[in-house]
Design an enzyme around this catalytic site. Structure first.
Site, short mmCIF file in Angstrom:
data_model
loop_
_atom_site.label_atom_id
_atom_site.label_comp_id
_atom_site.label_asym_id
_atom_site.label_seq_id
_atom_site.Cartn_x
_atom_site.Cartn_y
_atom_site.Cartn_z
N LYS A 132 3.95 5.21 9.52
CA LYS A 132 4.91 5.44 8.85
C LYS A 132 4.99 4.93 7.36
CE LYS A 132 6.96 7.79 11.94
NZ LYS A 132 6.78 9.08 11.94
N CYS A 133 5.50 5.52 6.47
CA CYS A 133 5.59 5.02 5.22
C CYS A 133 5.63 3.51 5.08
CB CYS A 133 6.70 5.54 4.40
SG CYS A 133 6.76 5.23 2.46
N PRO A 134 4.98 2.64 4.31
CA PRO A 134 4.01 3.10 3.30
C PRO A 134 2.46 2.98 3.98
CG PRO A 134 4.36 0.85 2.97
CD PRO A 134 5.13 1.29 4.21
N ASP A 147 3.63 11.64 8.60
CA ASP A 147 5.00 10.90 8.06
C ASP A 147 5.58 11.87 7.24
OD1 ASP A 147 7.04 9.08 7.53
OD2 ASP A 147 5.75 8.31 5.57
#
Length: 76
Positions: free
Chosen positions: A12-14, A39
């Site tokens: 997931k981000c980042p 994502d």
């Protein structure tokens, strides 16, 4: 030049962008990275990453929630 493939599915981000930044550092200028991520924020994140890092986003596609980005290393 050989294309290097990096699968960042499940991150997931980042994290996908951070891992891509590290991966690109190990590559030579002009080399192509194929990055796979799922994502939902990845398209925006990778576009911004390329704009700010000087690398070139040559292509991006989406298939069933999985995104593929072709990035050409353009800077050290």
């Amino acid at each position: 030049m050989e294309r290097k493939i990096f699968d960042f599915t499940g991150l997931k981000c980042p994290m996908p962008v951070l891992k891509a930044r590290r991966a690109l550092k190990s590559m030579t200028i002009g080399q192509l990275a194929e990055i796979i991520a799922d994502d939902p924020a990845a398209p925006i994140d990778f576009q911004h990453f390329c704009e700010t890092s000087g690398n070139k986003l040559e292509q991006q596609s989406e298939q069933q929630g999985s995104f593929t980005f072709l990035i050409r290393k353009s800077t050290e």
